[in-house]
Motif scaffolding. Structure first.
Motif, PDB file in Angstrom:
ATOM      1  N   ARG A   1      -0.392   9.737  -6.440  1.00  0.00           N
ATOM      2  CA  ARG A   1      -0.964  11.062  -6.722  1.00  0.00           C
ATOM      3  C   ARG A   1      -0.981  11.413  -8.207  1.00  0.00           C
ATOM      4  O   ARG A   1      -1.348  12.537  -8.560  1.00  0.00           O
ATOM      5  CB  ARG A   1      -0.176  12.137  -5.961  1.00  0.00           C
ATOM      6  CG  ARG A   1      -0.242  11.978  -4.446  1.00  0.00           C
ATOM      7  CD  ARG A   1       0.552  13.062  -3.727  1.00  0.00           C
ATOM      8  NE  ARG A   1       0.464  12.938  -2.277  1.00  0.00           N
ATOM      9  CZ  ARG A   1       1.186  12.107  -1.534  1.00  0.00           C
ATOM     10  NH1 ARG A   1       2.086  11.327  -2.107  1.00  0.00           N
ATOM     11  NH2 ARG A   1       1.034  12.050  -0.227  1.00  0.00           N
TER      12      ARG A   1
ATOM     13  N   GLU B   1      -2.934  20.785  -4.462  1.00  0.00           N
ATOM     14  CA  GLU B   1      -3.122  19.329  -4.456  1.00  0.00           C
ATOM     15  C   GLU B   1      -3.810  18.958  -5.769  1.00  0.00           C
ATOM     16  O   GLU B   1      -5.020  18.700  -5.797  1.00  0.00           O
ATOM     17  CB  GLU B   1      -3.975  18.920  -3.245  1.00  0.00           C
ATOM     18  CG  GLU B   1      -3.493  19.540  -1.951  1.00  0.00           C
ATOM     19  CD  GLU B   1      -3.018  18.520  -0.928  1.00  0.00           C
ATOM     20  OE1 GLU B   1      -2.821  17.348  -1.265  1.00  0.00           O
ATOM     21  OE2 GLU B   1      -2.845  18.932   0.222  1.00  0.00           O
TER      22      GLU B   1
ATOM     23  N   SER C   1       0.645   5.733  -1.152  1.00  0.00           N
ATOM     24  CA  SER C   1      -0.146   6.835  -1.696  1.00  0.00           C
ATOM     25  C   SER C   1       0.305   7.123  -3.116  1.00  0.00           C
ATOM     26  O   SER C   1       1.508   7.202  -3.385  1.00  0.00           O
ATOM     27  CB  SER C   1       0.025   8.086  -0.827  1.00  0.00           C
ATOM     28  OG  SER C   1      -0.518   7.861   0.453  1.00  0.00           O
TER      29      SER C   1
ATOM     30  N   VAL D   1      -5.199   9.642   0.358  1.00  0.00           N
ATOM     31  CA  VAL D   1      -6.130  10.354   1.228  1.00  0.00           C
ATOM     32  C   VAL D   1      -5.651  11.800   1.358  1.00  0.00           C
ATOM     33  O   VAL D   1      -4.455  12.066   1.437  1.00  0.00           O
ATOM     34  CB  VAL D   1      -6.236   9.650   2.608  1.00  0.00           C
ATOM     35  CG1 VAL D   1      -4.989   9.818   3.456  1.00  0.00           C
ATOM     36  CG2 VAL D   1      -7.460  10.122   3.364  1.00  0.00           C
TER      37      VAL D   1
ATOM     38  N   ARG E   1       0.834  -1.210   0.000  1.00  0.00           N
ATOM     39  CA  ARG E   1       0.000   0.000   0.000  1.00  0.00           C
ATOM     40  C   ARG E   1       0.867   1.257   0.000  1.00  0.00           C
ATOM     41  O   ARG E   1       1.771   1.389   0.804  1.00  0.00           O
ATOM     42  CB  ARG E   1      -0.904   0.011   1.255  1.00  0.00           C
ATOM     43  CG  ARG E   1      -1.835   1.236   1.297  1.00  0.00           C
ATOM     44  CD  ARG E   1      -2.081   1.737   2.704  1.00  0.00           C
ATOM     45  NE  ARG E   1      -0.869   2.122   3.386  1.00  0.00           N
ATOM     46  CZ  ARG E   1      -0.245   3.299   3.205  1.00  0.00           C
ATOM     47  NH1 ARG E   1      -0.725   4.209   2.383  1.00  0.00           N
ATOM     48  NH2 ARG E   1       0.891   3.562   3.848  1.00  0.00           N
TER      49      ARG E   1
HETATM   50  C1  LIG Z   1      -4.286  12.231   8.352  1.00  0.00           C
HETATM   51  C2  LIG Z   1      -3.641  12.242   6.997  1.00  0.00           C
HETATM   52  C3  LIG Z   1      -3.747  13.351   6.194  1.00  0.00           C
HETATM   53  C4  LIG Z   1      -3.179  13.364   4.917  1.00  0.00           C
HETATM   54  N1  LIG Z   1      -3.368  14.456   4.124  1.00  0.00           N
HETATM   55  C5  LIG Z   1      -2.801  14.477   2.908  1.00  0.00           C
HETATM   56  C6  LIG Z   1      -2.998  15.603   2.066  1.00  0.00           C
HETATM   57  O1  LIG Z   1      -3.663  16.571   2.413  1.00  0.00           O
HETATM   58  N2  LIG Z   1      -2.447  15.558   0.836  1.00  0.00           N
HETATM   59  C7  LIG Z   1      -1.721  14.494   0.390  1.00  0.00           C
HETATM   60  O2  LIG Z   1      -1.254  14.518  -0.747  1.00  0.00           O
HETATM   61  N3  LIG Z   1      -1.506  13.418   1.178  1.00  0.00           N
HETATM   62  C8  LIG Z   1      -2.034  13.384   2.418  1.00  0.00           C
HETATM   63  N4  LIG Z   1      -1.869  12.289   3.209  1.00  0.00           N
HETATM   64  C9  LIG Z   1      -1.079  11.133   2.714  1.00  0.00           C
HETATM   65  C10 LIG Z   1       0.331  11.138   3.343  1.00  0.00           C
HETATM   66  O3  LIG Z   1       1.076  12.206   2.793  1.00  0.00           O
HETATM   67  C11 LIG Z   1       1.016   9.786   3.068  1.00  0.00           C
HETATM   68  O4  LIG Z   1       0.285   8.755   3.720  1.00  0.00           O
HETATM   69  C12 LIG Z   1       2.461   9.801   3.558  1.00  0.00           C
HETATM   70  O5  LIG Z   1       3.260  10.610   2.732  1.00  0.00           O
HETATM   71  C13 LIG Z   1       3.066   8.398   3.626  1.00  0.00           C
HETATM   72  O6  LIG Z   1       3.084   7.808   2.322  1.00  0.00           O
HETATM   73  P1  LIG Z   1       2.360   6.428   2.012  1.00  0.00           P
HETATM   74  O7  LIG Z   1       0.863   6.621   2.227  1.00  0.00           O
HETATM   75  O8  LIG Z   1       2.693   6.131   0.577  1.00  0.00           O
HETATM   76  O9  LIG Z   1       2.901   5.398   2.943  1.00  0.00           O
HETATM   77  C14 LIG Z   1      -2.443  12.242   4.460  1.00  0.00           C
HETATM   78  C15 LIG Z   1      -2.333  11.111   5.284  1.00  0.00           C
HETATM   79  C16 LIG Z   1      -2.928  11.109   6.516  1.00  0.00           C
HETATM   80  C17 LIG Z   1      -2.817   9.870   7.382  1.00  0.00           C
END
Ligand SMILES: Cc1cc2nc3c(=O)[nH]c(=O)nc-3n(C[C@H](O)[C@H](O)[C@H](O)COP(=O)(O)O)c2cc1C
Length: 199
Positions: A20, A106, A18, A167, A16
């Protein structure tokens, strides 16, 4: 859980990430519905869902900003978790309106073929738990926690489908509520941008 299921779950958890950047390929409706089921699907006749909920209050609602989903006209939809179906509540929202409610730039909020908005009957939860903590913070905290469980379920379903998503919570609450056209009782907690990853 048997060894094979444990290995599959470990694989999903470890892969898993993120994502974009999305290709222009549309999402399939059936696949989108599996993400919504993961986030807030009904799993029993008494209304229990895929994500846990304090006192089984279930204050969360999923809205979807549909841009490119096969078989669905662009617009805003709401997920009926009992029926497991989407119904349209509004036409397309103006280009740029989600990103202009964000705290930073974003652009994935605009590029994703679908954005799942995890919204909540937050006032309901605050009132419900006010006997335990009069300042309302308990109900608000529970809503955020439940949205996190829902978002993680969606992340895992997206990973299992070989798609990508992220997210997003960095937004102005009032501007995002307006951008999504939410009713008075609904409050935006998190958005989940989803699509085919750009290769
Ligand atoms: C509470 C929370 C808020 C987040 N808000 C954003 C956001 O506003 N924009 C974004 O691009 N990613 C956001 N993220 C994603 C995180 O940036 C991402 O989970 C982090 O960089 C770790 O990367 P991964 O999910 O690939 O492990 C958010 C994650 C969490 C848990």
């Amino acid at each position: 859980m048997d060894t094979q299921n444990s290995a599959l779950l470990k694989d999903l958890l470890s892969t898993r990430r993120s994502v974009r950047s999305f290709s222009e390929e549309p999402l399939s409706l059936a696949v989108l519905e599996t993400f919504l089921y993961a986030g807030q699907g009904c799993t029993s006749g008494d209304g229990r869902r895929t994500a846990p909920s304090a006192h089984a209050l279930h204050p969360l609602v999923l809205r979807v900003v549909v841009r490119q989903v096969e078989g669905l006209a662009p617009g805003v939809y709401t997920y009926d978790c009992q029926a497991g179906k989407l119904s349209r509540v509004a036409g397309p929202i103006a280009n740029g309106s989600l990103n202009s409610a964000a705290l930073g730039d974003e652009k994935w909020l605009e590029d994703a073929p679908a954005v799942i908005a995890i919204v909540a009957k937050r006032g309901l939860a605050i009132d419900h738990f006010s006997a335990q903590q009069a300042d309302g913070l308990r109900g608000a905290r529970y809503v955020d926690f439940e949205a996190g469980a829902s978002a993680q379920n969606i992340y895992l379903a997206v990973t299992a489908a070989g798609l990508g998503g992220v997210v997003v919570m960095g937004f102005d609450d009032i501007k995002m509520k307006q951008a999504l056209g939410l009713e008075r009782a609904l409050f935006p907690i998190a958005l989940f941008c989803v699509g085919n990853p750009l290769k």
